[in-house]
Design an enzyme around this catalytic site. Structure first.
Site, PDB file in Angstrom:
ATOM      1  CD  GLU A  72      -1.613   3.178   6.655  1.00  0.00           C
ATOM      2  OE1 GLU A  72      -0.364   3.133   5.897  1.00  0.00           O
ATOM      3  OE2 GLU A  72      -1.959   2.383   7.780  1.00  0.00           O
ATOM      4  CG  HIS A 131      -0.577   0.329   2.889  1.00  0.00           C
ATOM      5  ND1 HIS A 131       0.015  -1.134   3.304  1.00  0.00           N
ATOM      6  CD2 HIS A 131      -0.014   1.369   3.296  1.00  0.00           C
ATOM      7  CE1 HIS A 131       0.463  -0.019   4.418  1.00  0.00           C
ATOM      8  NE2 HIS A 131       0.082   0.857   3.992  1.00  0.00           N
TER       9      HIS A 131
END
Lengths: 140, 140
Positions: free
Chosen positions: A130, A79
Site C-alpha cells: 500500500e 500488506h
C-alpha cells in the site's frame, strides 16, 4: 521518493486478541479496538518507536480481508504500507517502471483518512504494498 | 520493551531483481548484494527513512528459506524483526506469556552480527517474528 514504513498490517480473526501479546510480553502500547465499517475492518494498533503494527479483523460480509483470513486461519501479514510525499507522482513513476496499480488507479481515502493505492504483489516479491500520501504534504 | 521494527524480510528467488523497483520507482537507496553463506542467504537492503526492507535469497542446499521460496515462487514476506533492549529478558517474558521460542531457546548470532531469536508464527498471528538484541545495549 520512498517515505517511512507507515505500518505492517496483520490480518487475523480477532485483532484484539492478536495484539494482546505485544502488550503483555513486549510492553508495547496497544490502541483501542476501532471498527471501520466503511473499510470492512476492525483495527487495533501496536505502537513501536519507529512504526506501527496494524491488526485488522474482517468486519461485515463484504470485508476485503475476509478471504485472506479464511485462507489463513492463524492470521498472516496482509500488506506493508509505505508513505510517499506525492501519491500521484509515485503512481505515475510506478506505472512507468512496469508496476501494476490495483483498482482503477485513482487513490482512495484509506483507513487513516489519507489517499492510498495498492500495488500488485507480483511486482513486489509477493508482498501486497500500500502506498499512502504522507501527511506532511497536502494534495491539491 | 518493544524496540524498533528493525526490518521486514522478503524472501525471493532473486534478491537483487526484487530490490530493483524500490530504487527505480521509489528512489530508495539499494545496498550491495551480499552473500552470507553461514546463514544460507544472499541479502540486499532497501533503506527507508525509519527502517529497512531486507530481500533474502536462498544460498546453498541447506538454505533455511529454500522451502519458503519453493512454496512461494513469486516471493513473500518471510518475517518481521523487532529490536529488544535485552533479548534474554524479552525471551523469558515471552515464555511467561505462553509464546513459543523456536530452536533451543538460546540466542544465535544473526545476519547483522547480533543475538537473535525466532518466535512461533502461531503465537504471532501467523507472522514469523525475529527479535534482535538492540545495538544500544551490550549483553554481558
Amino acid at each position: 521518493m520512498l517515505g517511512r514504513l507507515n505500518h505492517v498490517a496483520i490480518a487475523v480473526a480477532d485483532a484484539e486478541k492478536a495484539a494482546k501479546i505485544y502488550g503483555t510480553a513486549f510492553g508495547a502500547e496497544i490502541s483501542a479496538t476501532v471498527p471501520l465499517p466503511e473499510h470492512g475492518v476492525i483495527t487495533v494498533f501496536a505502537t513501536l518507536p519507529n512504526t506501527k503494527i496494524e491488526f485488522i479483523q474482517p468486519l461485515g460480509a463484504d470485508s476485503p480481508i475476509a478471504k485472506f483470513v479464511e485462507r489463513n486461519p492463524d492470521g498472516g501479514i496482509h500488506h506493508i504500507c509505505y508513505e510517499v510525499p506525492d501519491i500521484i507522482a509515485a503512481r505515475d513513476n510506478l506505472i512507468k517502471e512496469g508496476a501494476r496499480v490495483l483498482g482503477d488507479g485513482q487513490p482512495k481515502i484509506g483507513a487513516h483518512g489519507k489517499p492510498v493505492l495498492f500495488l500488485h504483489p507480483k511486482d513486489f516479491s509477493g508482498a501486497l504494498v500500500e502506498i499512502e500520501q504522507a501527511s506532511e504534504i497536502e494534495q491539491s
